[in-house]
Structure formats: C-alpha cells, structure tokens
Write a protein that holds these residues in place. Sequence first.
Motif, short mmCIF file in Angstrom:
data_model
loop_
_atom_site.label_atom_id
_atom_site.label_comp_id
_atom_site.label_asym_id
_atom_site.label_seq_id
_atom_site.Cartn_x
_atom_site.Cartn_y
_atom_site.Cartn_z
N THR A 177 38.04 27.63 36.90
CA THR A 177 36.88 28.46 37.22
C THR A 177 37.16 29.54 38.25
N THR A 178 37.95 29.25 39.26
CA THR A 178 38.14 30.24 40.31
C THR A 178 39.55 30.15 40.88
N ASN A 220 29.00 36.69 38.02
CA ASN A 220 29.69 35.48 38.43
C ASN A 220 30.60 35.82 39.62
N ASN A 251 37.12 31.05 32.22
CA ASN A 251 36.78 29.63 32.09
C ASN A 251 36.64 29.20 30.64
N ASP A 298 35.17 34.40 35.33
CA ASP A 298 34.56 33.52 36.34
C ASP A 298 34.99 34.00 37.72
#
Length: 211
Positions: free
Chosen positions: A201-202, A115, A171, A157
């Motif tokens: 997520t990021t 990822n 996440n 993530d």
Amino acid sequence: VVADPDLVSSVGIEVDEVRDRLLAANSDRTVFEGTSSGQAELAVYDLTSGDRIALVDLAATVSDPDATHFANDAAVADDGTVYVTDTMFNAIYRVTLEYEASLLHRFDDEAGGPNGIEVHPDGYLLVARGAELWKVPVSDPGSSAAVTLAEPVPGGDGIVWSGDRLAIVSNSDSRVVALTSADDWTTAEVAGVATFETAATTAAVIDGEVY
C-alpha cells in the motif's frame, strides 16, 4: 511508539524530522462497510516521547451532515503545514502549525478518491487518484489537473519522493512505479518498475532505497 485509544485506524503516516513529530491519518475503516460515516482526523505525536500533541478533526471543516470520510495520507511542507487526503469525501485538508484545519480542495470529478500525497517544493501537491496522478497548486487548487502519464498506474496508493523520482505503490498490480518529469509535472515518464508477489500500500525511503 504510540498507544492512543483515540487512534481508530492509523492509515498514512509521515515523519516531520524538523519538528520531531509523527503525523498519522486517523480514520474508521467501517465506513467501507456502510456501518458508519467514517472519520477524518490528523493525529500528531512527539516522535521522541510518543505523547500526543494534537488531534485535529478535519471532518469538522465540512458542513454536510451526510458526508462520509476516510483520512488516508498526510504530507508536510517545509513550513510545517500538513496536507491530508480524504478518500471518501474526495478532498484535501490543510492543517497549520497552530493545528487549525481548513478544506483546501474538493475534487468534482470521478477520477477516484485521493489517496497518497506528497508536497513539491515549488508550491504544489502531487496526489494519487485511482490510476491517475494529479497536480494541485496550493495557491490555486481550483486549477488542479491530472498529470499526463506515459501509462496509467492502476491502484495508485502511497507515493514518496526518492531523489527527483516519485515512486507510486500500486495496491492492485503489486508493483512500484517510479516517475520523473521534465516539465514541472505537467507530464511524467516511467523511470523504473519493481514488482513483487504480494499486495502493498505505501512506501518509505531510507538512504535512497524504497521500502
């Protein structure tokens, strides 16, 4: 910033300040529904104008007609080489400054599709894979190995450098875990944890702060 009809699902993005580029992992999330084989592309845009510079078909480097793909995240090295993860194909691609793509490495274990990805200046990549973090030497990707973590980070993530810390966004646990290493990322210790209410997520870093 960008309006591009070929941008299906923009996932991980990376700004290459030195070359005034915006890099985007271009995917098709219907692969998770089983209705397509997905895609893995690197879209490159002029950061000032938004004009497209290149659209690199990463999946074209793979000869398996039954393969599925999902380009997830991108990271750029000092020399301008871009590395992109493909979660479904369990792989990492390399893209040169001339926008020539090649398959750098495909993992052959069940740790989880790659990822988030970051480049270490000492010549290796750090890659989030499920609850694990992996170290991938660019010159010898076959010697890739999991970093020994003080504790697993489920749902790893997006990852991002904040000074000498590597921040991993979970996440699944709604938290960001900051890691440090004293042995060139053979092992890593937890340097801090931030929790929040909703899933994320990021991340990005501005003036030392993680967003």
